[in-house]
Write an enzyme that holds these catalytic residues in place. Structure first.
Site, PDB file in Angstrom:
ATOM      1  N   SER A  86       1.645  13.718   5.155  1.00 17.73           N
ATOM      2  CA  SER A  86       1.238  13.667   3.757  1.00 17.73           C
ATOM      3  C   SER A  86      -0.027  12.834   3.596  1.00 17.73           C
ATOM      4  O   SER A  86      -0.444  12.121   4.511  1.00 17.73           O
ATOM      5  CB  SER A  86       2.350  13.048   2.897  1.00 17.73           C
ATOM      6  OG  SER A  86       2.494  11.666   3.207  1.00 17.73           O
ATOM      7  N   LYS A  87      -0.628  12.928   2.421  1.00 19.41           N
ATOM      8  CA  LYS A  87      -1.805  12.115   2.115  1.00 19.41           C
ATOM      9  C   LYS A  87      -1.466  10.629   2.221  1.00 19.41           C
ATOM     10  O   LYS A  87      -2.291   9.816   2.660  1.00 19.41           O
ATOM     11  CB  LYS A  87      -2.314  12.440   0.717  1.00 19.41           C
ATOM     12  CG  LYS A  87      -3.545  11.626   0.310  1.00 19.41           C
ATOM     13  CD  LYS A  87      -3.989  11.983  -1.087  1.00 19.41           C
ATOM     14  CE  LYS A  87      -5.211  11.165  -1.494  1.00 19.41           C
ATOM     15  NZ  LYS A  87      -4.947   9.718  -1.552  1.00 19.41           N
ATOM     16  N   ARG A  88      -0.251  10.278   1.829  1.00 18.04           N
ATOM     17  CA  ARG A  88       0.167   8.879   1.900  1.00 18.04           C
ATOM     18  C   ARG A  88       0.103   8.351   3.340  1.00 18.04           C
ATOM     19  O   ARG A  88      -0.276   7.213   3.582  1.00 18.04           O
ATOM     20  CB  ARG A  88       1.586   8.727   1.341  1.00 18.04           C
ATOM     21  CG  ARG A  88       2.058   7.274   1.227  1.00 18.04           C
ATOM     22  CD  ARG A  88       3.443   7.184   0.622  1.00 18.04           C
ATOM     23  NE  ARG A  88       3.458   7.644  -0.761  1.00 18.04           N
ATOM     24  CZ  ARG A  88       3.997   8.780  -1.180  1.00 18.04           C
ATOM     25  NH1 ARG A  88       4.576   9.607  -0.309  1.00 18.04           N
ATOM     26  NH2 ARG A  88       3.962   9.125  -2.442  1.00 18.04           N
ATOM     27  N   SER A  92     -10.824  10.864  -1.936  1.00 14.47           N
ATOM     28  CA  SER A  92     -10.045  10.991  -0.701  1.00 14.47           C
ATOM     29  C   SER A  92     -10.980  11.401   0.421  1.00 14.47           C
ATOM     30  O   SER A  92     -11.810  12.294   0.252  1.00 14.47           O
ATOM     31  CB  SER A  92      -8.941  12.048  -0.869  1.00 14.47           C
ATOM     32  OG  SER A  92      -8.050  11.684  -1.903  1.00 14.47           O
ATOM     33  N   ASP A 142      -3.552   7.683   4.126  1.00 14.78           N
ATOM     34  CA  ASP A 142      -4.005   6.454   3.460  1.00 14.78           C
ATOM     35  C   ASP A 142      -3.442   5.216   4.165  1.00 14.78           C
ATOM     36  O   ASP A 142      -4.140   4.218   4.348  1.00 14.78           O
ATOM     37  CB  ASP A 142      -3.568   6.456   1.999  1.00 14.78           C
ATOM     38  CG  ASP A 142      -4.274   7.529   1.177  1.00 14.78           C
ATOM     39  OD1 ASP A 142      -5.319   8.022   1.633  1.00 14.78           O
ATOM     40  OD2 ASP A 142      -3.773   7.871   0.082  1.00 14.78           O
TER      41      ASP A 142
END
Length: 513
Positions: free
Chosen positions: A261-263, A286, A266
Site C-alpha cells: 500500500s501507499k502507507r 506522493s 511512506d
C-alpha cells in the site's frame, strides 16, 4: 473466439496508478506481443462519484514514460472505440434491457437507508436469492407500481439475478480450474439510473465482448468477481466468446503480511506510484519512480520478476527479451514480496550498462541546476569513472562534484590521517613536477610521479593519499591521474597550492593519529 490475441488494461481514473497496476499492464503487454496480438487501453470511468481530474492523463503519461505502446486507446483511437466507458453508455443500455426482458436481471428501488437497515437486521447481509423476496424490487412489487415508480423518476438500480446452486467454472491460466457455487454470489448492481451508467461488472463484460478481448489478465484481487463475469457471459448467451482469465499474484508489502500500500511506501521511504502525483484536492505530493530517479527499463525489468521468473539465472532482460521469454506457466500463484533494494539494484545495473553519452545527457539537468555547463564529451568521460558507485543519476553529483568545483574544505578525519608534517613540502614539490609536464595524459602523469617518488625514497601511500585529499577534499574517487587529467594541469596545481595554504604545516593543528 477471435484468433488474434487481444488484451486490455482497464484502469479507473480515480487517482494515481499503483505500481501493481503497472505490473498488470506489463504482463498484458508481454503476453500479447509474444503472440503477435494487440494491447488496448480502456478507461473504466463508470463510477462518476470517484472520478479524479488528471488521473487519465497520468495513466497515459506513465506508459509513454515506460515505452509500453498501446495499439488502441482513447488517445490513439481504433476500430473498437470509444475507449472510455463514459462515452459508451448507449451501448450498455441495450444489454441491460436484454437482461431485464429475459428475466436474468431485475429493477430494485431500495434506498441506501433501507439497505443499511437490512444490514443491521441480518448479520452478513447479502442481496441474493435468500433475501431479494423481502426487498423492494420488481420481483416483489406489482408491475404497474414498478412502472409508475420509474415514470415518476424514482431512482433505481438493476441487479443481475443469480440462480443459486449452480457450479461456475473459471478456467484460469495461472490457477487452473476454479469452481465456485453460485449460492455464494450476490445479486450485484449492474446499472444505476442516477447516472445512466453500468457498474464495473456489466460494462467490463460488454466491452470485453464487443472489443473482442481474448484474454483477461488482471490482479488476484479481481478473482472473486470472475464467477459473476462468467455468469454474465452465460446470461448474455456469450459463453462461446468468453475470454481466458489469468489472475496475477498480489504484490505484498516488504515486511509483514498484506498487500503493498501507499502507507508502506511512506513508512519505508519508497514510491508506490510510477510518477509523482499531486492530489488535486489536498495538494499532497506522493513520490514517483520517475522523479526518484529510476530508469524506465529498470522498472520494467524489476516488475517483470515480481510474480514471474524465466527459469534461468538471467536477471537482466530488455523489453524484447522479456516478450520472448514470458509465459504464464512460470508465474507464481502466491504473492510476490516487494523488494525495494532489488529495485535499486536493477537501476544500478541499468546505469552501469548505459552508454556514457546517454548517462551524461540525463545528468546534464543536475549540472545546469548547479550553474555548470560543460561539453557533453567531458561529462561522459567523468560519469564513466564514477557510475559504478551510484544507484540513481541524481547521486552522481556527490560522486563527481570535485571534477567541476575545487574543494573549499577538507574531510577532517582524512586530514588527521593523511596530512603529515612533511606533506606541505612534498605537495609543493609535486606541484612543481606537474608544472614541468608537457604531456598531461593520465599515463604520463603516473609514470613521472611514480618515478619521482621512488627516486626520492618517499612513501607512495603517504604521497598519493595527500595528493587525493588536496584534489578531491576527501579520500574518495576514481584513479587520481584520471581526475587530474580531466581537470587539467593548471587546476591541479592550483588545488595543490590551495591545500598547502589552507592546511598549513603545523602538525598539531590536526592532531595526527
Amino acid at each position: 473466439m477471435h484468433q488474434k490475441r487481444r488484451v486490455r488494461f482497464a484502469p479507473s481514473p480515480t487517482g494515481p496508478l499503483h505500481i501493481g497496476g503497472v505490473r498488470t499492464a506489463l504482463y498484458n503487454y508481454l503476453y500479447t506481443k509474444q503472440q503477435g496480438g494487440d494491447f488496448i487501453l480502456r478507461i473504466e470511468d463508470t463510477d462518476s462519484s470517484r472520478f479524479v481530474p488528471g488521473a487519465e492523463d497520468y495513466i497515459q503519461e506513465t506508459f509513454n514514460w515506460l515505452g509500453l505502446v498501446f495499439d488502441e486507446s482513447p488517445e490513439k483511437g481504433g476500430t473498437y472505440g470509444p475507449y472510455r466507458q463514459s462515452e459508451r453508455k448507449d451501448i450498455y443500455k441495450k444489454y441491460v434491457d436484454y437482461l431485464l426482458e429475459k428475466g436474468a436481471a431485475y429493477i430494485a428501488f431500495d434506498t441506501p437507508e433501507e439497505l443499511d437497515a437490512k444490514r443491521s437486521e441480518i448479520p452478513n447481509f447479502q442481496y441474493d436469492a435468500s433475501t431479494r423476496e423481502g426487498m423492494r424490487n420488481s420481483l416483489t412489487l406489482p408491475e404497474l407500481e414498478t412502472q409508475s415508480l420509474i415514470n415518476n423518476g424514482t431512482q433505481y438500480v438493476v441487479r443481475i439475478k443469480v440462480v443459486p446452486g449452480e457450479d461456475i467454472l473459471v478456467n484460469d491460466m495461472i490457477r487452473g480450474e476454479v469452481v465456485i457455487n453460485s449460492s455464494v454470489l450476490d445479486d450485484k448492481v449492474i446499472y444505476k439510473s442516477a447516472d445512466e451508467l453500468p457498474t464495473y461488472h456489466l460494462a467490463n463484460v460488454v466491452d470485453d465482448r464487443l472489443m473482442e478481448i481474448t484474454h483477461v489478465i488482471r490482479g488476484e484481487e479481481w478473482l472473486p468477481s470472475a464467477p459473476l463475469h462468467v455468469w454474465l457471459y452465460r446470461s448474455l448467451e456469450w459463453e462461446e466468446h468468453m475470454p481466458q482469465f489469468a489472475h496475477l499474484p498480489l504484490l505484498l508489502k516488504p515486511d509483514g503480511k498484506g498487500k503493498l500500500s501507499k502507507r508502506d511506501g511512506d513508512r519505508l521511504g519508497f514510491p508506490v506510484f510510477p510518477l509523482e502525483w499531486v492530489d488535486p484536492v489536498s495538494g499532497e505530493v506522493s513520490s514517483g519512480y520517475r522523479e526518484t530517479g529510476y530508469l524506465p527499463d529498470a522498472v520494467i525489468n524489476f516488475l517483470a520478476f515480481l510474480g514471474w521468473n524465466p527459469g534461468t539465472e538471467q536477471e537482466i532482460f530488455s523489453l524484447d527479451e522479456l516478450v520472448r521469454a514470458f509465459s504464464f506457466d512460470r508465474c507464481s500463484k502466491s504473492g510476490a514480496k516487494f523488494d525495494v533494494e532489488k529495485a535499486k539494484w536493477y537501476n544500478h545495473q541499468y546505469i552501469l550498462r548505459m552508454a556514457d553519452d546517454k548517462l551524461a545527457e540525463l545528468f546534464e539537468p543536475v549540472l545546469e541546476a548547479k550553474g555548470i555547463r560543460a561539453p557533453r564529451e567531458k561529462v561522459a568521460e567523468i560519469v564513466s569513472l564514477v557510475k559504478e558507485r551510484v544507484h540513481f543519476v541524481n547521486e552522481l553529483w556527490d560522486q563527481l562534484a570535485y571534477f567541476f568545483t575545487a574543494p573549499d574544505s577538507y574531510d577532517e578525519k582524512t586530514v588527521r590521517k593523511r596530512w603529515k608534517q612533511d606533506t606541505p613540502e612534498h605537495m609543493r614539490q609535486l606541484a612543481g613536477l606537474i608544472r614541468q609536464m608537457d604531456d598531461f595524459s593520465a599515463e604520463n602523469q603516473e609514470n613521472i610521479v611514480m618515478e619521482w617518488i621512488q627516486k626520492n625514497g618517499l612513501h607512495t601511500g603517504n604521497i598519493m593519499n595527500a595528493f587525493r585529499l588536496a584534489i578531491v577534499g576527501e579520500g574518495k574517487g576514481p584513479h587520481i591521474f584520471h581526475i587530474t587529467k580531466i581537470i587539467g594541469k593548471e587546476e591541479t596545481i592550483e588545488r595543490l597550492e590551495r591545500a598547502v595554504s589552507l592546511l598549513g604545516e603545523n602538525e598539531e593543528t590536526f592532531k595526527h593519529e
